[in-house]
Every structure is written in C-alpha cells, then in structure tokens.
Design a protein around this motif. Structure first.
Motif, short mmCIF file in Angstrom:
data_model
loop_
_atom_site.label_atom_id
_atom_site.label_comp_id
_atom_site.label_asym_id
_atom_site.label_seq_id
_atom_site.Cartn_x
_atom_site.Cartn_y
_atom_site.Cartn_z
N LEU A 1 0.83 -1.21 0.00
CA LEU A 1 0.00 0.00 0.00
C LEU A 1 0.86 1.26 0.00
O LEU A 1 0.55 2.24 -0.70
CB LEU A 1 -0.96 -0.01 1.19
CG LEU A 1 -2.01 -1.14 1.15
CD1 LEU A 1 -2.91 -1.08 2.38
CD2 LEU A 1 -2.86 -1.05 -0.11
N ALA A 2 1.94 1.23 0.76
CA ALA A 2 2.85 2.40 0.77
C ALA A 2 3.48 2.59 -0.62
O ALA A 2 3.56 3.72 -1.12
CB ALA A 2 3.93 2.21 1.83
N ASN A 3 3.89 1.50 -1.23
CA ASN A 3 4.44 1.59 -2.59
C ASN A 3 3.41 2.13 -3.57
O ASN A 3 3.72 2.94 -4.46
CB ASN A 3 4.88 0.20 -3.08
CG ASN A 3 6.06 -0.37 -2.31
OD1 ASN A 3 6.74 0.34 -1.57
ND2 ASN A 3 6.30 -1.65 -2.50
N ALA A 4 2.17 1.65 -3.40
CA ALA A 4 1.11 2.05 -4.34
C ALA A 4 0.79 3.54 -4.21
O ALA A 4 0.55 4.21 -5.20
CB ALA A 4 -0.14 1.21 -4.11
N VAL A 5 0.80 4.05 -2.98
CA VAL A 5 0.56 5.49 -2.79
C VAL A 5 1.63 6.30 -3.51
O VAL A 5 1.34 7.26 -4.23
CB VAL A 5 0.53 5.84 -1.28
CG1 VAL A 5 0.60 7.35 -1.08
CG2 VAL A 5 -0.73 5.27 -0.62
N ASP A 6 2.87 5.89 -3.36
CA ASP A 6 3.96 6.62 -3.99
C ASP A 6 3.84 6.57 -5.52
O ASP A 6 4.05 7.56 -6.21
CB ASP A 6 5.30 6.05 -3.53
CG ASP A 6 6.44 6.96 -3.92
OD1 ASP A 6 6.35 8.18 -3.65
OD2 ASP A 6 7.42 6.47 -4.53
#
Ligand code: ZN
Length: 239
Positions: free
Chosen positions: A213-218
């Motif tokens: 999820l953190a990767n996807a936000v970025d």
C-alpha cells in the motif's frame, strides 16, 4: 517523505455490525490502513460513509492526492454525482487505490467501463500472491511471493479491462487464480486495484501488505506535469 495528501475512505459497516470484525479492526479497516501508512512516514486522513457527503465533499476531494477505497456492502449508498466527481478527480490526476470488494464500487466501475464482477468463495483458503513484475515501483521491497494463510478466494475470469500493467497474480488453494495487482491509467490519474483485504482476516496489519500500500501510494501520486491544452491554438512558430 514528501507531503502526499492521502485520504482513506471506508464504508465502515462490517466493523459496526459485527462484533467479530470489530474485534479484528477496533479502529476500523481505515484505521489499520492508516496506521500502516504512518509507519512509512505518510500522514493519511480517514473518512467514512456516514460523514456528510459520504465523506467525499468537494473540499476533501480537491485536497486529495491519493484516495484509497474500501467498500463492500454499501456501494449503492454513494450517490451517482459523488461517484462521478471521484472519477473526474482521477481523470484530473488524483491517484486511486481500490481494495478488495471495492472493484464493485461505483467510481471504479465508471473508470473501468465493465461490470468488474468475479467468482468468489469464503472458505479460509490460502492465497499466494506472485509478484510478477519485480522491477515495478509497487513491488519495491517485496519478496518473490506473499502468502496469506486464510483469505477470501476470487477467481477468473474477473470482468475487468486488461490492466496497463499487471504486477501480481494470486493463486488460491482451492484451485482458482486471479489478477490481484492491476495498474491502470485513466486521463492523468493512476489507479491500482489490489485484491487482498477481506474483512474477516487481519490482512491490513501485515508488514508485506502495508509495504504494497505504501508503494502504491507513492506510485499513484499525481505527477504534477504540465497543464494540458485542448482545442484550437495559434502556432508557436511564425509561418
Ligand atoms: Zn471479501
């Protein structure tokens, strides 16, 4: 961490209706997702269906870089005009991360143009998510595969358009497979559909899922590229 304005939208119905699910997610599914992103330095805000304008007022939408969506029981409670506004914000560049049953949410279906239906089964089966594009930004710091002991099974064919980039494929111990990490571009916006996250399992506390999820936000954050010009224009050169 740059200041990406993340809003997590959750219908927040299961957590209120079911003691079992409230015990898994005492701060709501949105709370668990927010906690995960905070560990990566984000400062997300959460909104829920029971708020004015379903938590999606113009003021909120106009100040959101990436919208994360978890819905299941109450897709139809979102008025068409709010779904249309979310779609328009995505076309204008807002990132949109669509989780689990939210593939059937109004804004995602508007952006996809298909029914987004799938096979499904609640049977405590194992899900093994294969990361098939390890060079993609959403695969950063992930292992070769993520194994979730118990998850809801989804199966192909899922009625979604072919993704622009397919990052994950899931296998289930009952025999099905499904496209579980799908990237789309619509207008200026980036959309990531991520399959895991059935409400009966503590999926959003897992470090590997939080990394996704953190990767996807970025990945989904707006590019802040040049303004687009449409229509009749004068030549730049003298001719
Ligand atoms: Zn589910």
């Amino acid at each position: 961490m740059e200041n990406i304005r993340v809003i997590i939208w959750n219908e927040n119905i299961h957590e209120k209706k079911s003691e079992k699910i409230a015990a898994i997610y005492p701060n709501g599914i949105h709370g668990a997702i927010a906690e995960g992103l905070e560990k990566f330095g984000y400062n997300p805000k959460t909104v829920t269906l029971d708020m004015p304008e379903c938590g999606l007022s113009d003021e909120i939408l106009d100040n959101t870089d990436v919208l994360i969506w978890w819905g299941h029981l109450k897709h139809d409670a979102i008025p068409d005009e709010i779904a249309e506004k979310v779609k328009q914000r995505v076309l204008d560049g807002m990132g949109f991360i669509v989780l689990h049953a939210s593939r059937l949410s109004k804004p995602f279906k508007l952006l996809m143009g298909t029914s987004c239906r799938a096979k499904w089964r609640e049977n405590d089966e194992t899900e093994r998510i294969w990361i098939i594009e390890p060079g993609h930004p959403i695969a950063r710091n992930l292992p070769e595969y993520i194994e979730i002991d118990k998850e809801e099974t989804y199966g192909e064919r899922t009625d979604i358009p072919a993704p622009d980039e397919l990052i994950f494929i899931s296998w289930f111990s009952g025999g099905e497979v499904c496209r579980s990490g799908c990237c789309y571009k619509r207008g200026l916006g980036k959309i990531f559909y991520f399959k895991p996250g059935h409400e009966e399992y503590p999926i959003y506390y897992r470090d590997d899922i939080r990394q996704v999820l953190a990767n996807a936000v970025d990945w989904a954050k707006p590019s802040n590229g040049p303004k687009t010009t449409f229509g009749n224009v004068q030549p730049i050169e003298k001719i």
